[in-house]
Design an enzyme around this catalytic site. Structure first.
Site, PDB file in Angstrom:
ATOM      1  N   GLU A 172       0.455  -1.572  -0.308  1.00  0.00           N
ATOM      2  CA  GLU A 172      -0.427   0.169   0.398  1.00  0.00           C
ATOM      3  C   GLU A 172       0.838   1.277  -0.118  1.00  0.00           C
ATOM      4  O   GLU A 172       1.894   1.328   0.118  1.00  0.00           O
ATOM      5  CB  GLU A 172      -0.643  -0.051   1.246  1.00  0.00           C
ATOM      6  CG  GLU A 172      -0.118   0.006   2.037  1.00  0.00           C
ATOM      7  CD  GLU A 172      -1.129   0.154   3.619  1.00  0.00           C
ATOM      8  OE1 GLU A 172      -1.936  -0.207   3.368  1.00  0.00           O
ATOM      9  OE2 GLU A 172      -0.682   0.799   4.739  1.00  0.00           O
ATOM     10  N   ARG A 211      -3.214  -7.522  13.236  1.00  0.00           N
ATOM     11  CA  ARG A 211      -2.791  -5.957  13.952  1.00  0.00           C
ATOM     12  C   ARG A 211      -2.064  -6.867  14.998  1.00  0.00           C
ATOM     13  O   ARG A 211      -2.395  -7.473  16.271  1.00  0.00           O
ATOM     14  CB  ARG A 211      -4.503  -6.153  14.819  1.00  0.00           C
ATOM     15  CG  ARG A 211      -4.566  -4.185  15.618  1.00  0.00           C
ATOM     16  CD  ARG A 211      -6.118  -4.487  16.395  1.00  0.00           C
ATOM     17  NE  ARG A 211      -7.058  -4.354  14.755  1.00  0.00           N
ATOM     18  CZ  ARG A 211      -7.930  -5.043  14.400  1.00  0.00           C
ATOM     19  NH1 ARG A 211      -8.386  -6.122  15.455  1.00  0.00           N
ATOM     20  NH2 ARG A 211      -9.026  -4.364  13.502  1.00  0.00           N
TER      21      ARG A 211
END
Length: 350
Positions: free
Chosen positions: A118, A196
């Protein structure tokens, strides 16, 4: 069979987040169904994004990609799924410390999923805004694991103050986190696979602690990766104003266009292109008619799109993104213009 030969507008998809903002202006107005909620993300090439004009009006992006394939997504794209996911992110609090896997690790740990490469383009940032990007020197995976147990993980990452217009590249394995006070545009592989690592003990919208993925996340973490931010400004004058090559990798390329005069553009047979309007307003004209555009709009340009014109009423800034051919779209043109090899390495990521 509908003709896919002119730009189509896509609807945004709003996502509530515990770290989001209440006011999304000037890009978006808050939808009534989200009254009182914090909105953290607005996905503009979501599977559920709807076409708002033309022969595909009312159809979702996933339905159109499945049905029309290369006719919508370009001859170079053979997958049934739309190639790029893009979204706006609005922050009022820290996002979790997280990391993304590459394709190989995604197949190994989460079969059926893609990895996630990204980039961020900073749209706006307060003076207090921060990003965390990459591990500080001599921070090993073991030190990082111990920092999660002591709630000190953010101290182990490089902290930066971002500035509007800055481009940041986040390859898989880069540990990162976004702080409050940011509006940014994110372009990535069409994947939302996130591991996460630390969420600071918070609860989610459902009141339950949000799950962590510590073992998988540490497995894919690459401590040696540098912080790829403050990338070189490669700009060219154009008849309509200016064009900036922001960055490219094999999964996506991003350009910034600044329009002060009318710009005549056309589609590319090999690919689909997306235009994300960051500021300004005006008209998008084709031989069949015209549509008004404004900040927050997203337009899909199919491969067969003939000439179309963007006619700004006021100065317009937009991002154009697509899946590139690194050699023909970037490396050769830049070398012909005399761009130095060191600069090429900072905007072209293999």
């Amino acid at each position: 069979m509908p003709k896919l030969d002119s730009p189509f507008q896509l609807s945004p998809v709003f996502k509530p987040k515990i770290w989001g903002q209440r006011d999304l202006r000037p890009l978006f107005s808050r939808p009534r169904e989200f009254a009182g909620q914090l909105l953290g993300e607005v996905w503009v090439t979501d599977d559920d994004s709807r076409f708002l004009n033309g022969p595909l009006s009312g159809m979702s992006l996933s339905e159109a990609s499945e049905r029309f394939g290369p006719e919508l997504n370009g001859s170079a794209w053979t997958d049934h799924r739309f190639p790029i996911l893009a979204k706006y992110i609005f922050t009022s609090d820290w996002l979790s410390v997280q990391v993304h896997p590459d394709d190989e690790a995604a197949h190994r740990y989460d079969p059926g999923n893609r990895g996630k490469t990204e980039m961020w383009y900073i749209v706006a940032a307060t003076r207090q805004a921060k990003i965390l990007l990459g591990l500080k020197r001599k921070v090993s995976k073991q030190i990082l694991r111990e920092s999660f147990e002591k709630a000190q993980s953010r101290e182990k990452l490089n902290a930066f103050r971002p500035y509007p217009g800055e481009a940041i590249f986040i390859p898989p394995g880069t540990v990162h986190a976004l702080g409050p006070g940011l509006v940014l545009f994110e372009v990535e592989q069409n994947s939302d696979l996130t591991y996460r690592l630390d969420d600071y003990g918070r609860t989610g919208l459902d009141g339950k602690p949000r799950p962590l993925h510590l073992d998988k996340g540490l497995e894919v973490t690459r401590p040696e990766l540098p912080a790829l931010r403050d990338l070189p400004e490669v700009r060219f004058r154009e008849p309509y104003g200016a064009r900036r090559l922001v960055l490219c990798c094999r999964f996506f390329a991003v350009e910034e266009l600044m329009l002060r005069k009318s710009a005549t553009l056309r589609g590319c047979p090999a690919r689909v292109e997306i235009l994300a309007l960051l500021e300004g307003e005006g008209r998008l004209e084709t031989d069949a008619g015209w549509f008004g555009y404004q900040a927050g709009n997203t337009w899909l340009v199919p491969p067969a799109a003939d000439k179309y014109r963007l006619v700004p009423r006021v100065k317009t800034r937009l991002l154009k993104f697509y899946v590139p051919d690194l050699e023909t779209d970037f490396r050769r043109p830049l070398m012909k213009r005399g761009t130095k090899a060191a600069q090429l390495k900072r905007i072209i990521f293999e």
